[in-house]
Design a protein around this motif. Sequence first.
Motif, PDB file in Angstrom:
ATOM      1  N   GLY A  74       0.810  -1.216   0.000  1.00  0.00           N
ATOM      2  CA  GLY A  74       0.000   0.000   0.000  1.00  0.00           C
ATOM      3  C   GLY A  74       0.842   1.265   0.000  1.00  0.00           C
ATOM      4  O   GLY A  74       1.724   1.417   0.831  1.00  0.00           O
ATOM      5  N   GLY A  75       0.550   2.169  -0.940  1.00  0.00           N
ATOM      6  CA  GLY A  75       1.300   3.421  -1.037  1.00  0.00           C
ATOM      7  C   GLY A  75       2.530   3.301  -1.912  1.00  0.00           C
ATOM      8  O   GLY A  75       3.158   4.303  -2.250  1.00  0.00           O
ATOM      9  N   GLU A 122      -2.421   2.411  -4.574  1.00  0.00           N
ATOM     10  CA  GLU A 122      -3.140   3.253  -3.628  1.00  0.00           C
ATOM     11  C   GLU A 122      -4.623   2.983  -3.838  1.00  0.00           C
ATOM     12  O   GLU A 122      -5.031   2.535  -4.924  1.00  0.00           O
ATOM     13  CB  GLU A 122      -2.823   4.740  -3.839  1.00  0.00           C
ATOM     14  CG  GLU A 122      -1.457   5.137  -3.289  1.00  0.00           C
ATOM     15  CD  GLU A 122      -1.274   6.640  -3.210  1.00  0.00           C
ATOM     16  OE1 GLU A 122      -2.116   7.373  -3.762  1.00  0.00           O
ATOM     17  OE2 GLU A 122      -0.278   7.081  -2.617  1.00  0.00           O
ATOM     18  N   THR A 123      -5.414   3.253  -2.822  1.00  0.00           N
ATOM     19  CA  THR A 123      -6.854   3.046  -2.920  1.00  0.00           C
ATOM     20  C   THR A 123      -7.570   4.381  -2.772  1.00  0.00           C
ATOM     21  O   THR A 123      -7.251   5.158  -1.873  1.00  0.00           O
ATOM     22  CB  THR A 123      -7.345   2.084  -1.821  1.00  0.00           C
ATOM     23  OG1 THR A 123      -6.640   0.846  -1.934  1.00  0.00           O
ATOM     24  CG2 THR A 123      -8.841   1.827  -1.955  1.00  0.00           C
ATOM     25  N   ASP A 124      -8.493   4.653  -3.674  1.00  0.00           N
ATOM     26  CA  ASP A 124      -9.297   5.873  -3.571  1.00  0.00           C
ATOM     27  C   ASP A 124     -10.415   5.588  -2.578  1.00  0.00           C
ATOM     28  O   ASP A 124     -11.512   5.145  -2.945  1.00  0.00           O
ATOM     29  CB  ASP A 124      -9.874   6.248  -4.943  1.00  0.00           C
ATOM     30  CG  ASP A 124     -10.531   7.626  -4.933  1.00  0.00           C
ATOM     31  OD1 ASP A 124     -11.044   8.023  -3.868  1.00  0.00           O
ATOM     32  OD2 ASP A 124     -10.537   8.290  -5.982  1.00  0.00           O
ATOM     33  N   LYS A 131      -8.868   0.636  -6.628  1.00  0.00           N
ATOM     34  CA  LYS A 131      -7.425   0.490  -6.417  1.00  0.00           C
ATOM     35  C   LYS A 131      -6.687   1.045  -7.636  1.00  0.00           C
ATOM     36  O   LYS A 131      -7.020   0.742  -8.783  1.00  0.00           O
ATOM     37  CB  LYS A 131      -7.080  -0.987  -6.221  1.00  0.00           C
ATOM     38  CG  LYS A 131      -5.616  -1.241  -5.891  1.00  0.00           C
ATOM     39  CD  LYS A 131      -5.349  -2.737  -5.803  1.00  0.00           C
ATOM     40  CE  LYS A 131      -6.093  -3.364  -4.651  1.00  0.00           C
ATOM     41  NZ  LYS A 131      -5.597  -2.907  -3.349  1.00  0.00           N
ATOM     42  N   ASN A 178       0.290   0.784  -9.490  1.00  0.00           N
ATOM     43  CA  ASN A 178       1.496   1.440  -9.996  1.00  0.00           C
ATOM     44  C   ASN A 178       2.108   0.548 -11.087  1.00  0.00           C
ATOM     45  O   ASN A 178       3.052  -0.204 -10.847  1.00  0.00           O
ATOM     46  CB  ASN A 178       2.494   1.666  -8.854  1.00  0.00           C
ATOM     47  CG  ASN A 178       3.556   2.685  -9.205  1.00  0.00           C
ATOM     48  OD1 ASN A 178       3.860   2.896 -10.374  1.00  0.00           O
ATOM     49  ND2 ASN A 178       4.121   3.320  -8.188  1.00  0.00           N
ATOM     50  N   ASP A 184       6.606   3.544   2.226  1.00  0.00           N
ATOM     51  CA  ASP A 184       6.129   4.933   2.252  1.00  0.00           C
ATOM     52  C   ASP A 184       5.894   5.441   3.666  1.00  0.00           C
ATOM     53  O   ASP A 184       5.330   6.516   3.855  1.00  0.00           O
ATOM     54  CB  ASP A 184       4.828   5.053   1.441  1.00  0.00           C
ATOM     55  CG  ASP A 184       3.665   4.308   2.077  1.00  0.00           C
ATOM     56  OD1 ASP A 184       3.887   3.223   2.665  1.00  0.00           O
ATOM     57  OD2 ASP A 184       2.523   4.797   1.993  1.00  0.00           O
ATOM     58  N   THR A 223       7.566   8.394  -1.515  1.00  0.00           N
ATOM     59  CA  THR A 223       6.313   9.135  -1.293  1.00  0.00           C
ATOM     60  C   THR A 223       5.820   9.831  -2.559  1.00  0.00           C
ATOM     61  O   THR A 223       5.036  10.776  -2.470  1.00  0.00           O
ATOM     62  CB  THR A 223       6.501  10.191  -0.186  1.00  0.00           C
ATOM     63  OG1 THR A 223       7.539  11.098  -0.578  1.00  0.00           O
ATOM     64  CG2 THR A 223       6.849   9.546   1.141  1.00  0.00           C
ATOM     65  N   PHE A 270       4.239   8.350  -5.287  1.00  0.00           N
ATOM     66  CA  PHE A 270       3.324   7.517  -6.050  1.00  0.00           C
ATOM     67  C   PHE A 270       2.485   8.358  -7.017  1.00  0.00           C
ATOM     68  O   PHE A 270       1.939   9.391  -6.620  1.00  0.00           O
ATOM     69  CB  PHE A 270       2.385   6.775  -5.088  1.00  0.00           C
ATOM     70  CG  PHE A 270       1.418   5.837  -5.764  1.00  0.00           C
ATOM     71  CD1 PHE A 270       1.705   4.499  -5.861  1.00  0.00           C
ATOM     72  CD2 PHE A 270       0.220   6.308  -6.297  1.00  0.00           C
ATOM     73  CE1 PHE A 270       0.811   3.623  -6.489  1.00  0.00           C
ATOM     74  CE2 PHE A 270      -0.662   5.439  -6.929  1.00  0.00           C
ATOM     75  CZ  PHE A 270      -0.362   4.103  -7.021  1.00  0.00           C
TER      76      PHE A 270
END
Length: 202
Positions: A10-11, A15-17, A86, A89, A166, A185, A187
Amino acid sequence: MIKTIIFDAGGVLFETDWDKANKDFKEKTGKVLFIRSAGSKEAIEEFDKTIIGQGSMDKVLELLGIKKKDIKKAKKQYIEDYIRYKIINKELLSFIEKLKESYRVICLTDLSPYHFEANQKIGLFNIFEKVFASNIVGMRKPDLNLFKKVLDELGVKPEEVIFIDDNQANIGAANYLGINAIYYTEFPDITNLKKQINSLLR
């Protein structure tokens, strides 16, 4: 010499909205899934337990106001929303594929059982040789014992490892043990990340 590169999930990988996920979940269930901001103290404590494999996500949903008879449906909706919103990346995944040609690539992540199940469902972890997930290992970052366990199981020395995360606390723990840690940091931009990794591989 670097032998192993360890990525957080994660990160870093995605990343998740959560705003969109929460909106959809609320429309379908009438409840919110912002556990830390909208949940009770009990729900937050139970959720934290799930991250190290000791709590129950079903109980978390119940504490958020979901009726027992609706837990199964709510779980399905939760996982669907977590996946749907989701952001992967993709550039980083492509870079990892290239790294795999010469190095062992591992994932070390703190996840609840629902999140772990969802990431497995979409095959996100397939790119890694091994995944150390907190809900299975029973420890979470930045616990030094977790990092030591990972190093021991992989049979590598701290100086032979690059770790990307992150979270500053996790970076601090890795650095303390002598691991080459990179604080990421930006992303989804990996321009600087690639430069940092490549500089350590020379």
